[in-house]
Design an enzyme around this catalytic site. Structure first.
Site, mmCIF file in Angstrom:
data_model
loop_
_atom_site.group_PDB
_atom_site.id
_atom_site.type_symbol
_atom_site.label_atom_id
_atom_site.label_comp_id
_atom_site.label_asym_id
_atom_site.label_seq_id
_atom_site.Cartn_x
_atom_site.Cartn_y
_atom_site.Cartn_z
ATOM 1 N N HIS A 77 63.508 96.316 11.552
ATOM 2 C CA HIS A 77 64.650 95.347 11.202
ATOM 3 C C HIS A 77 64.961 94.361 12.266
ATOM 4 C CE1 HIS A 77 66.260 98.807 8.655
ATOM 5 N NE2 HIS A 77 65.645 99.685 9.011
ATOM 6 N N ASN A 150 70.711 101.389 3.793
ATOM 7 C CA ASN A 150 69.486 100.912 3.358
ATOM 8 C C ASN A 150 69.953 100.222 2.290
ATOM 9 O OD1 ASN A 150 67.730 100.325 5.441
ATOM 10 N ND2 ASN A 150 65.892 102.106 4.688
ATOM 11 N N HIS A 341 73.509 103.462 15.144
ATOM 12 C CA HIS A 341 73.290 104.769 15.423
ATOM 13 C C HIS A 341 74.289 106.242 14.456
ATOM 14 C CE1 HIS A 341 71.694 108.446 16.947
ATOM 15 N NE2 HIS A 341 72.690 108.413 18.293
HETATM 16 FE FE1 HDD Z 1 65.950 103.338 11.498
HETATM 17 C C1 HDD Z 1 66.984 100.347 12.776
HETATM 18 C C2 HDD Z 1 67.788 102.184 8.684
HETATM 19 C C3 HDD Z 1 65.450 105.435 9.763
HETATM 20 C C4 HDD Z 1 64.194 103.817 14.075
HETATM 21 N N1 HDD Z 1 66.881 101.288 10.418
HETATM 22 C C5 HDD Z 1 67.388 99.977 11.714
HETATM 23 C C6 HDD Z 1 68.106 99.857 11.508
HETATM 24 C C7 HDD Z 1 68.667 100.386 9.639
HETATM 25 C C8 HDD Z 1 67.685 101.494 9.620
HETATM 26 C C9 HDD Z 1 69.821 100.122 8.756
HETATM 27 C C10 HDD Z 1 68.788 98.423 11.633
HETATM 28 C C11 HDD Z 1 70.294 98.203 12.304
HETATM 29 C C12 HDD Z 1 71.020 96.805 12.682
HETATM 30 O O1 HDD Z 1 71.278 96.024 11.869
HETATM 31 O O2 HDD Z 1 70.916 97.172 13.964
HETATM 32 N N2 HDD Z 1 65.809 103.176 9.540
HETATM 33 C C13 HDD Z 1 67.088 103.076 8.162
HETATM 34 C C14 HDD Z 1 66.818 104.164 7.485
HETATM 35 C C15 HDD Z 1 66.120 105.123 7.058
HETATM 36 C C16 HDD Z 1 65.710 105.286 9.054
HETATM 37 C C17 HDD Z 1 67.981 103.903 6.299
HETATM 38 C C18 HDD Z 1 66.277 106.034 6.943
HETATM 39 C C19 HDD Z 1 66.159 106.970 5.880
HETATM 40 N N3 HDD Z 1 65.102 105.659 11.556
HETATM 41 C C20 HDD Z 1 64.382 105.713 10.598
HETATM 42 C C21 HDD Z 1 64.141 106.969 11.082
HETATM 43 C C22 HDD Z 1 64.019 106.780 12.680
HETATM 44 C C23 HDD Z 1 64.223 104.924 13.188
HETATM 45 C C24 HDD Z 1 63.676 107.929 10.964
HETATM 46 C C25 HDD Z 1 62.792 106.826 14.582
HETATM 47 C C26 HDD Z 1 62.783 108.431 13.749
HETATM 48 N N4 HDD Z 1 65.055 102.456 13.037
HETATM 49 C C27 HDD Z 1 64.884 102.947 14.602
HETATM 50 C C28 HDD Z 1 64.827 102.052 15.797
HETATM 51 C C29 HDD Z 1 66.238 101.385 14.975
HETATM 52 C C30 HDD Z 1 66.537 101.438 13.924
HETATM 53 C C31 HDD Z 1 63.370 102.262 15.940
HETATM 54 C C32 HDD Z 1 65.686 99.828 15.716
HETATM 55 C C33 HDD Z 1 66.006 98.769 16.125
HETATM 56 C C34 HDD Z 1 67.461 100.093 15.994
HETATM 57 O O3 HDD Z 1 67.628 101.186 15.906
HETATM 58 O O4 HDD Z 1 68.475 99.974 16.691
HETATM 59 O O5 HDD Z 1 65.849 103.180 16.324
#
Ligand code: HDD
Length: 721
Positions: A77, A150, A341
């Site tokens: 993202h 999402n 978060h």
């Molecule tokens: Fe995630 C970012 C949505 C599964 C780990 N995620 C991130 C963002 C969105 C989502 C919208 C961007 C937020 C922003 O605008 O800063 N993610 C989802 C959805 C998931 C999902 C809807 C499943 C239903 N994500 C998911 C899993 C993991 C992560 C299973 C790790 C085990 N996601 C992350 C992250 C991020 C992230 C690496 C990258 C930047 C952040 O968190 O702040 O931690």
């Protein structure tokens, strides 16, 4: 000094941010430490042509700061755009949740929303085929609630353990870092073809949902099942939904490809411009509620994030509205530094044991530590809560807060025990009193094993053009996969979803659908466990198609053309009456006319009026607009001779857009695709092609009504052609 658009409304978060806003109007330039700078254009040198001096603290400070300007982009993202706004509750859920912001109808809760793509880097195109992130930070009186969702209600995988694998597979391949912001490559489809659980999500990701027309026209979903907790501690399962007021709309794939070249910031610009124009994006916030006793009533598991609860089984109850009404002042400070978060919840909202959600609860704080660099990221203005915040966490890089007093521990007597714990009745967060009794295992529940039924439900709920787009998308993606075995494995999986789908995709790949689909591999089993455990189930045919899954058939889709943009393709001496008549009709319905002309600057209308050109033929394309109108001009021949104009119209035709022509443009029309189709002369009706015989209200009415259909699908060739 305050800027003109400094909020005067009662948005407490915007007021809170004011402490950190910096306005330089009327001010001297200074160093970071407040010393006024006398010369910001030249470094300090020994003589005009001599070497620079180390002593130059002003230049050293400036360059050092510059050298450290970048922070790591989000691991996923990375590309996104944000906006401020508010949430207003309808006040109809107190029976289910005690969350104050969902019950209090007198206070608007400030929000910051960030939309994003998933796979591309920070500078990648907005129009990639991808899931869109829809993350909302609610600055509630009881602390921060983040809905990190999402625009698609399900996910690729069921267990967070697989997230790094999924992302490694979809990101550019590690040896050559190709392709950027695209899933159309071997590693992605290799992984997917071995993960049957992804098939439902694959259907969504290959549909036009993955190429939205605008962030303002997307649905949002919390995906996981969460819990609402009421004042008595009773839990109800809940899924979160956001339904856009303007309806859910997409572009078509050929358009997406061309927009990526014409304006890679298309979604970012659309969001920013519309907020500046006062077209505030709006969504209804809704919930699907399932009583605890009904947990096992469905033929899927509520804890499985690859499943929806069809709206026909559990309707969405609207509980509030979300409005975005202000652009950030500074992209980095706000949109880049905002940290979401899913674990940021407030009393009244709690988690379930969805194994994807459980893993996310760890990942998001962890990632901020490397991205934002310190455990004090919650102090960054955009992340700061507006609720009172006191605890014994201390110090760390870039700590802003000056904690007064001797105690930073609990229990203490030196500060009379403060800060003290809050009882539940005083608003203290108490985790849901859930009984858990189980063996420690690395396994997946058998109730997660149906990977195809809802994929089939989704595919079979689409209209014919929508199904065709899924087929074409799969053809496109898999044709970019070089390894034939991966293509074949995918055909095997698609065949389990729908035979017609698999056959049509196979035809595009020049392959036959494999007679026996390769047995999908199993997951959640240890090395010595039975690999056949929980073999994926076959399609459950009892599902009824769901209109809510189609964008075209969606019950919430309206005929509104509000905020849509129409290109007026104008030559020198354009007929002003024509221009003004349709412009007025469009504006009356909330749409906008944009003048596209032969050059930048102005053109003169036939009555001598100077008309400002918004775009030139050579620097725009019809993919940037929702419909096209060609008024007659004194130099119609020049329009007909212009290749850019012909391509403009041909693309609009191909993309199923409404096109209007004034009556005397025969030469031009004959040069376009439309000319070839109009075999019986221009009076022969072609869907969505409207000829303005005389400047009349009928033409304007017809044009705006046809636009309300959004696309003229009957014009699109059938997939078999
Ligand atoms: Fe995630 C970012 C949505 C599964 C780990 N995620 C991130 C963002 C969105 C989502 C919208 C961007 C937020 C922003 O605008 O800063 N993610 C989802 C959805 C998931 C999902 C809807 C499943 C239903 N994500 C998911 C899993 C993991 C992560 C299973 C790790 C085990 N996601 C992350 C992250 C991020 C992230 C690496 C990258 C930047 C952040 O968190 O702040 O931690």
């Amino acid at each position: 000094m305050k800027k003109n658009n400094t909020p005067t409304n009662e948005n407490a978060k915007l007021d809170d941010l004011e402490k950190n806003r910096e306005y330089s109007d009327g001010q001297f330039i200074t160093t970071d430490h407040g010393v006024k700078i006398n010369n910001d254009h030249n470094s300090l040198k020994a003589g005009e042509r001599g070497p620079s001096l180390l002593e130059d603290f002003i230049m050293r400070e400036k360059i050092t700061h510059f050298d450290h300007e970048r922070i790591p982009e989000r691991i996923v993202h990375a590309r996104g755009s944000g906006a401020h706004g508010y949430f207003e509750a309808f006040g109809n859920v107190s029976e289910y949740t005690k969350a104050g912001f969902l019950n209090d109808t007198t206070t608007k809760t400030p929000v910051f929303v960030r939309f994003s793509t998933v796979a591309g880097f920070r500078g990648s195109t907005d129009l990639a085929r991808d899931v869109r992130g829809f993350a909302i930070k609610f600055y509630t009186q009881e602390g921060i609630f983040d809905m990190v969702g999402n625009n698609i209600p399900v996910f690729f995988i069921q267990d967070a353990m697989k997230f790094p694998d999924l992302i490694h597979a979809v990101k550019p391949e590690p040896h050559n870092e190709i392709p950027q912001a695209a899933s159309a490559h071997d590693t992605f489809w290799d992984f997917i073809s071995l993960m049957p659980e992804s098939m439902h999500m694959v259907m969504w990701a290959m549909s036009d949902r993955a190429i939205p027309r605008s962030y303002r026209m997307m649905e949002g979903f919390g995906i996981h099942t969460f819990r609402f907790i009421n004042a008595e501690g009773k839990s109800t399962f809940v899924k979160f939904h956001l339904k856009p007021k303007l309806g859910t709309h997409a572009v078509v794939w050929d358009e997406a490809l061309k927009i990526s070249g014409n304006d890679p910031d298309f979604h970012r610009r659309d969001l920013y411009d519309n907020i500046e124009m006062g077209n505030f994006p709006e969504w209804e916030f809704g919930v699907q509620l399932v009583p605890e006793e009904d947990e096992h009533k469905f033929n899927f598991d509520l804890l499985d994030p690859t499943k929806i609860i069809p709206e026909e089984l559990v309707p969405v109850t609207k509980i509030g509205r979300l409005v975005l009404n202000r652009n950030p002042d500074n992209f980095f400070a706000e949109t880049e530094q905002v940290a979401f978060h899913p674990g940021h919840v407030v009393p009244g909202i709690d988690f379930t044991n969805d194994p994807l959600l459980q893993g996310r609860l760890f990942s998001y704080t962890d990632t901020q530590l490397s991205r934002l660099g310190s455990p004090n990221f919650h102090e960054i203005p955009i992340n700061r809560t507006i609720a009172p915040m006191h605890n014994n966490q201390r110090d760390g890089h870039m700590r802003q807060e000056i904690n007064v007093g001797r105690t930073s521990y609990s229990p203490n007597s030196l500060n009379n025990g403060y800060p003290v714990q809050a009882k539940e009745a005083e608003g203290g967060f108490v985790s849901h009193y859930e009984r858990v009794e189980a063996h420690k295992v690395r396994e997946r529940s058998e109730s997660f094993a149906d990977h195809f039924s809802q994929a089939a439900l989704f595919f079979n709920s689409q209209t014919e053009p929508e199904q065709n787009h899924i087929i074409k998308a799969l053809r496109f993606e898999l044709s970019k996969v070089e390894t034939v075995a991966i293509r074949e494995r995918m055909l095997g999986l698609l065949n389990q979803v729908d035979k017609k789908l698999a056959q049509q995709v196979a035809a595009g790949l020049g392959l036959a659908v494999p007679a026996q689909p390769e047995k999908p591999i199993n997951h959640g089993v240890g090395a010595d466990a039975d690999p056949n455990k929980h073999e994926p189930k076959r399609v459950d045919k009892t599902y009824q198609p769901s209109r809510a899954l189609s964008m075209v058939n969606n019950p919430t889709t309206t005929k509104s053309i509000e905020t849509r943009q129409v290109a007026f393709v104008c030559g020198e001496g354009v007929n002003e009456k024509s221009v003004n008549a349709l412009k007025k009709a469009l504006e009356a319905k909330g749409a906008t006319a944009k003048i596209v002309g032969p050059h930048a600057g102005n053109i003169e209308g036939d009555a001598g009026t100077e008309i400002k050109i918004d775009f030139a033929f050579f620097s725009s394309s019809s993919v940037l607009f929702d419909a096209v109108y060609v008024p007659s001009s004194q130099n119609n021949a020049a329009l007909a001779d212009n290749d850019n104009v012909i391509e403009f119209i041909n693309d609009a035709y191909r993309h199923c857009k409404v096109i209007g022509f004034d009556a005397d443009l025969d030469t031009l029309i004959k040069k376009t695709t439309i000319g070839n189709k109009l075999t019986g002369g221009k009076d022969m009706a072609l869907p969505g092609i409207i000829i303005n015989k005389e400047i009349s209200k009928t033409f304007a009415d017809d044009f705006t009504t046809q636009m309300g259909k959004h696309r003229i699908w009957e014009r699109e060739p059938k997939i078999s052609e």
